[in-house]
Design a protein around this motif. Sequence first.
Motif, short mmCIF file in Angstrom:
data_model
loop_
_atom_site.label_atom_id
_atom_site.label_comp_id
_atom_site.label_asym_id
_atom_site.label_seq_id
_atom_site.Cartn_x
_atom_site.Cartn_y
_atom_site.Cartn_z
N SER A 239 0.84 -1.21 0.00
CA SER A 239 0.00 0.00 0.00
C SER A 239 0.86 1.25 0.00
O SER A 239 0.52 2.25 0.64
CB SER A 239 -0.94 0.03 1.22
OG SER A 239 -1.70 -1.15 1.30
N HIS A 244 -1.54 2.96 -3.55
CA HIS A 244 -2.29 2.77 -2.32
C HIS A 244 -3.79 2.93 -2.52
O HIS A 244 -4.55 2.78 -1.58
CB HIS A 244 -1.86 3.84 -1.32
CG HIS A 244 -2.21 5.23 -1.78
ND1 HIS A 244 -1.48 5.88 -2.74
CD2 HIS A 244 -3.23 6.06 -1.44
CE1 HIS A 244 -2.04 7.06 -2.97
NE2 HIS A 244 -3.10 7.20 -2.20
N THR A 247 -6.50 0.73 -0.91
CA THR A 247 -6.47 0.40 0.51
C THR A 247 -7.65 0.94 1.31
O THR A 247 -8.35 0.16 1.97
CB THR A 247 -5.14 0.88 1.13
OG1 THR A 247 -4.06 0.42 0.33
CG2 THR A 247 -5.00 0.37 2.54
N SER A 263 -3.72 -5.87 6.59
CA SER A 263 -2.78 -4.85 7.05
C SER A 263 -1.56 -5.44 7.74
O SER A 263 -0.53 -4.78 7.83
CB SER A 263 -3.48 -3.88 8.01
OG SER A 263 -3.77 -4.50 9.23
N LYS A 267 1.46 -7.20 4.66
CA LYS A 267 2.59 -6.27 4.75
C LYS A 267 3.85 -7.00 5.22
O LYS A 267 4.95 -6.76 4.69
CB LYS A 267 2.26 -5.14 5.73
CG LYS A 267 1.04 -4.32 5.36
CD LYS A 267 1.25 -3.55 4.08
CE LYS A 267 0.02 -2.73 3.74
NZ LYS A 267 -1.16 -3.54 3.40
N ALA A 364 -6.81 2.32 7.77
CA ALA A 364 -6.23 2.04 6.46
C ALA A 364 -5.12 3.03 6.14
O ALA A 364 -4.03 2.65 5.69
CB ALA A 364 -7.31 2.09 5.38
N THR A 367 -2.19 2.29 8.20
CA THR A 367 -1.43 1.19 7.62
C THR A 367 -0.49 1.69 6.53
O THR A 367 0.67 1.24 6.43
CB THR A 367 -2.40 0.14 7.03
OG1 THR A 367 -3.15 -0.45 8.10
CG2 THR A 367 -1.66 -0.94 6.28
N ILE A 368 -0.97 2.60 5.70
CA ILE A 368 -0.13 3.19 4.66
C ILE A 368 1.06 3.91 5.30
O ILE A 368 2.21 3.77 4.85
CB ILE A 368 -0.95 4.16 3.79
CG1 ILE A 368 -2.02 3.38 3.00
CG2 ILE A 368 -0.05 4.94 2.84
CD1 ILE A 368 -3.00 4.27 2.27
#
Length: 556
Positions: A239, A244, A247, A263, A267, A364, A367-368
């Motif tokens: 992501s 991304h 996501t 996530s 990853k 989200a 997470t990025i």
Amino acid sequence: MSFYDLVQSTLRETVETSVPAFAPELIVCATIVALLVVRMLSTGGSGSAYPVMVLGTLAAFLTALLTDTPERPTELFTGMLLLDSFSLYMRRLLLLFVLLFAALTRVSGTPDRSDATEFYVLVLGASLGMCLMVAANHMLIVFLGIEMASVPSYVLVGVLKDRRKSAEAALKFAVFGAGAAGVMLYGISLLVGTLGTAHLATMSVQLAALLGSGGAGSRELVLALAGLMILVGFAFKLSAVPFHFWTPDAFEGATAEVGAFLSIASKAAALALLVRVALGLGHLPSQLDRAAMQPAVFAAEVAAAAELVEGVSQPVPVAAPGSSAALRPVRLYCGWLIAILAGVTCTFGNLAAYGQDNMKRLLAYSTIAHAGYMLMPLAAAILLAGEDPAAARLTVAALAFYIAVYLLMNLGAFAFVAFLRNAIASEELPDYAGLVRRSPGLVVCVAVMMFSLVGLPPLAGFSAKFAIFAQTYKGGLLWLVAIGVANTLLSLFYYLRVVKTMVLDPQRAGRPAPQIRLWSNPGFFCALIAFLLVLLGVFWSPLFAQAEHAASMLLP
């Protein structure tokens, strides 16, 4: 060596070495088959799916835990996979996460009995692909592992069949994934076609020969383009900006449980694979490593690839173990590309998280941002690989430590969202107002998770973030550390907003906050995660020692 001797040697190696080392993945395959057989024979739905899934995953995890670490990296299945301390560490971490994830689905009640078998089969299928990713030693396995992890994930996002938003998210995810896979596959074909081999260690030898002999010429542009296209596939899995887009929509459309799976597991596997590919192509194998390779396969691939190098009629030997001066341009290209990607990704993720009222979209973007943080030490490790392999290994150890802590932080955050969804049928942050008045213990646990995601002491998130920033600084990327610290300060505001809503905001009219006691199953799950985050924040040394051991076989 005659053809008969080659076949006998391959069979002997497969039976005596490869199959026993591959036992955890074989147990996962057997668990998938058992789930389907139980569903076929069962007359009462999928009530047996959960115990079968847990028993199978537990058996795989214990088998991986009891697998002895080899004295040196060992190639499996004629060089397709690599068994070393790093692949063992990541495999154990992934299987442990699957066990915790299964417990989360049991407590939250997702999936329901009718869909449990299909849900767990998809989870295990994706996990099997991720286990291949962390041990990949061949470009075919790189692509196969990514696709085995991705395709079940598309279906998991759309598991809520009666929700239009879920189906739309799954479609977006699949379309973006197919595009990224196509670009990556084309990049792999360019790289393999130029070097004449798909075996990672052999590719580094031929790449060094091509660059060192001055015969690269116009092929340098092809190699650079191939690396860029391959990075597209990794950026999609991570992501990372600008890949991304899927996501936030996928996380919002999927259940919170599936969001946790995407996530964390996705990853972790993508980062481990990127470590494997980037360091593998940027560093020559030592003589000891090449002695451990499958001799027939290695010799055949080197001989075939040498014909592609202008002016080289024989395989070019490595001058000295660990001498990688010829690959310095590769390390600089990959390291700076990933460093820029890391800085942009964490900045965008943190800025975009502002103003998000939906908790799954907020997580989200979180997470990025964390994908950007985790790319920082990887960039530093690549740049350090040629000059100071010991520092590069320590940097990878810091990344491995961060991945383990990130597993707990994000699992707890998504679990909290899932439990409140069940209690108030909402995933909007304003509906969490006043939660501290009826569920004070739960709010304390959630505050620990949020502050650990920020990286505040004395929580585990602080130890992990300090480790990766310190190693990124040692890699000479002070500007990247400054970006990371600035983003950490920015992230404090939206994580703090979650706590502020639960503690300070009054309850909304007509929607009282739910009461979730700590001695209930959801409360105990959150309390366990919060306790581990506090414990690892104070006693982090044993886990970091495991991460150091995991990286010890890289860059010998």
